[in-house]
Scaffold this active site. Structure first.
Site, PDB file in Angstrom:
ATOM      1  N   GLU A  12      18.813  28.051 -44.901  1.00  0.00           N
ATOM      2  CA  GLU A  12      19.478  28.912 -43.911  1.00  0.00           C
ATOM      3  C   GLU A  12      20.455  29.859 -44.590  1.00  0.00           C
ATOM      4  OE1 GLU A  12      20.408  26.518 -39.960  1.00  0.00           O
ATOM      5  OE2 GLU A  12      21.213  25.630 -41.773  1.00  0.00           O
ATOM      6  N   GLY A  78      19.064  18.689 -32.761  1.00  0.00           N
ATOM      7  CA  GLY A  78      18.092  18.101 -31.840  1.00  0.00           C
ATOM      8  C   GLY A  78      18.516  18.401 -30.408  1.00  0.00           C
ATOM      9  N   MET A 192      24.980  16.636 -36.944  1.00  0.00           N
ATOM     10  CA  MET A 192      25.709  15.705 -37.803  1.00  0.00           C
ATOM     11  C   MET A 192      27.018  16.241 -38.398  1.00  0.00           C
ATOM     12  SD  MET A 192      22.325  14.066 -39.706  1.00  0.00           S
ATOM     13  CE  MET A 192      23.221  12.772 -40.540  1.00  0.00           C
ATOM     14  N   GLU A 193      27.443  17.438 -38.014  1.00  0.00           N
ATOM     15  CA  GLU A 193      28.632  18.019 -38.667  1.00  0.00           C
ATOM     16  C   GLU A 193      29.663  18.641 -37.728  1.00  0.00           C
ATOM     17  OE1 GLU A 193      25.476  19.256 -39.440  1.00  0.00           O
ATOM     18  OE2 GLU A 193      25.094  17.934 -41.155  1.00  0.00           O
ATOM     19  N   ASP A 216      14.229  20.277 -32.953  1.00  0.00           N
ATOM     20  CA  ASP A 216      13.475  19.094 -32.523  1.00  0.00           C
ATOM     21  C   ASP A 216      14.088  18.568 -31.237  1.00  0.00           C
ATOM     22  OD1 ASP A 216      15.490  16.719 -33.253  1.00  0.00           O
ATOM     23  OD2 ASP A 216      15.594  18.200 -34.850  1.00  0.00           O
TER      24      ASP A 216
HETATM   25  N1  SAH Z   1      16.187  17.523 -44.985  1.00  0.00           N
HETATM   26  C1  SAH Z   1      17.521  18.022 -45.115  1.00  0.00           C
HETATM   27  C2  SAH Z   1      18.507  17.115 -44.445  1.00  0.00           C
HETATM   28  C3  SAH Z   1      18.402  17.262 -43.005  1.00  0.00           C
HETATM   29  S1  SAH Z   1      19.610  16.312 -42.196  1.00  0.00           S
HETATM   30  C4  SAH Z   1      17.881  18.144 -46.571  1.00  0.00           C
HETATM   31  O1  SAH Z   1      17.187  17.618 -47.380  1.00  0.00           O
HETATM   32  O2  SAH Z   1      18.883  18.783 -46.858  1.00  0.00           O
HETATM   33  C5  SAH Z   1      19.481  17.021 -40.645  1.00  0.00           C
HETATM   34  C6  SAH Z   1      20.300  18.243 -40.419  1.00  0.00           C
HETATM   35  O3  SAH Z   1      19.895  18.881 -39.235  1.00  0.00           O
HETATM   36  C7  SAH Z   1      21.755  17.904 -40.242  1.00  0.00           C
HETATM   37  O4  SAH Z   1      22.520  18.942 -40.823  1.00  0.00           O
HETATM   38  C8  SAH Z   1      21.931  17.852 -38.724  1.00  0.00           C
HETATM   39  O5  SAH Z   1      23.138  18.464 -38.343  1.00  0.00           O
HETATM   40  C9  SAH Z   1      20.755  18.619 -38.156  1.00  0.00           C
HETATM   41  N2  SAH Z   1      19.889  17.960 -37.150  1.00  0.00           N
HETATM   42  C10 SAH Z   1      18.726  18.504 -36.700  1.00  0.00           C
HETATM   43  N3  SAH Z   1      18.116  17.680 -35.835  1.00  0.00           N
HETATM   44  C11 SAH Z   1      18.882  16.579 -35.735  1.00  0.00           C
HETATM   45  C12 SAH Z   1      18.741  15.351 -35.014  1.00  0.00           C
HETATM   46  N4  SAH Z   1      17.690  15.116 -34.243  1.00  0.00           N
HETATM   47  N5  SAH Z   1      19.713  14.423 -35.161  1.00  0.00           N
HETATM   48  C13 SAH Z   1      20.769  14.661 -35.963  1.00  0.00           C
HETATM   49  N6  SAH Z   1      20.938  15.780 -36.686  1.00  0.00           N
HETATM   50  C14 SAH Z   1      20.014  16.758 -36.581  1.00  0.00           C
END
Ligand code: SAH
Length: 249
Positions: A12, A78, A192-193, A216
């Site tokens: 991003e 999500g 998550m942040e 998602d």
């Molecule tokens: N694959 C990524 C890590 C993804 S962690 C890597 O290797 O860097 C997921 C990220 O997307 C987090 O920053 C979170 O904020 C967001 N996110 C998207 N969908 C989510 C869900 N269903 N639950 C929690 N966080 C989600």
């Protein structure tokens, strides 16, 4: 009035970085901060890192070491609210930590010693981000969405719930929503942040706004095609929205 632009994922950030005039790379606390100008504004681009503690550290460094006066976050999330579908965008009104529970010492979700469970985003900065989202997404165009088999994106504004879990189970979503609803909270998205960034910005009195593209529905499908979605949809969205946002700051 330096603006910080935090992204959750490298992909991003890549498009944003390409916009930066006179980019300077600074390393601090194991993070890379990119300082420069965009649209005549001083900006710092940084990856939040994943999870609440990591995001709080990143935000603290931005404020203490880079003297940022505004923070805007773009990422993916999500969708858990009714009608919040993949490809939509949620602009945050407020954040809550869905995994914070100090009951019975404090009511469930309440941040101990803050006397509240939710932290509001800055209304003016969020209004600017919402307007930029509408204009930016319109600029991305219908052909773009059709080519990816997505419906035209809707823009929502409301509560986002953060926690140190990647939520990818419909039962977990049902419980998470039911528990939050029972306490009077109606989340649109889960990530998550954001709540951590909101809390640090609250502590320092720094205005904060956030937008999340829905990658998602927090179900078993969530991990699939996650990175493809980030590349193909969330990254162009972030660029289009922030390009508009910067213009009207
Ligand atoms: N694959 C990524 C890590 C993804 S962690 C890597 O290797 O860097 C997921 C990220 O997307 C987090 O920053 C979170 O904020 C967001 N996110 C998207 N969908 C989510 C869900 N269903 N639950 C929690 N966080 C989600």
């Amino acid at each position: 009035m330096t603006l910080a632009i935090m992204s959750a994922l490298l992909d991003e950030q890549r498009g944003l970085l390409a916009q930066l005039v006179n980019p300077q790379r600074v390393r601090r606390a194991g993070r890379t901060f990119w300082c420069g100008q965009w649209g005549g504004q001083d900006v710092v681009l940084v990856l939040s890192k994943v999870g609440k503690v990591a995001a709080a550290t990143t935000t603290t460094v931005l404020i203490e070491a880079f003297d940022v006066k505004r923070v805007v976050f773009t990422g993916v999330a999500g969708g858990v609210g009714g009608g919040v579908k993949v490809g939509d965008v949620v602009v945050a009104e407020a954040f809550i930590q869905h995994d914070l529970n100090s009951a019975p010492l404090f009511p469930r979700y309440e941040i101990p010693l803050y006397g509240r469970a939710t932290l509001d985003c800055d209304p003016a900065l969020s209004a600017a981000l919402l307007a930029a989202t509408h204009v930016g997404l319109a600029g991305v165009g219908e052909h773009f969405h059709r080519s990816l088999l997505l419906d035209a994106p809707e823009v929502h504004q409301g509560l986002i719930a953060s926690g140190d879990q990647f939520v990818c189970d419909p039962v977990a979503v049902t419980v998470l929503r039911a528990d939050l609803n029972a306490a009077g909270h109606e989340p649109l998205a889960v990530e998550m942040e954001g709540a951590a960034v909101a809390q640090v910005c609250h502590d320092y009195g720094v205005p904060f706004a956030a937008m999340r593209t829905i990658s998602d529905r927090a179900d078993a499908q969530a991990p699939l095609d996650f990175s493809a979605f980030v590349t193909q949809v969330a990254s162009p969205y972030a660029l289009a929205v922030l390009g508009q946002f910067i213009k009207h700051l």
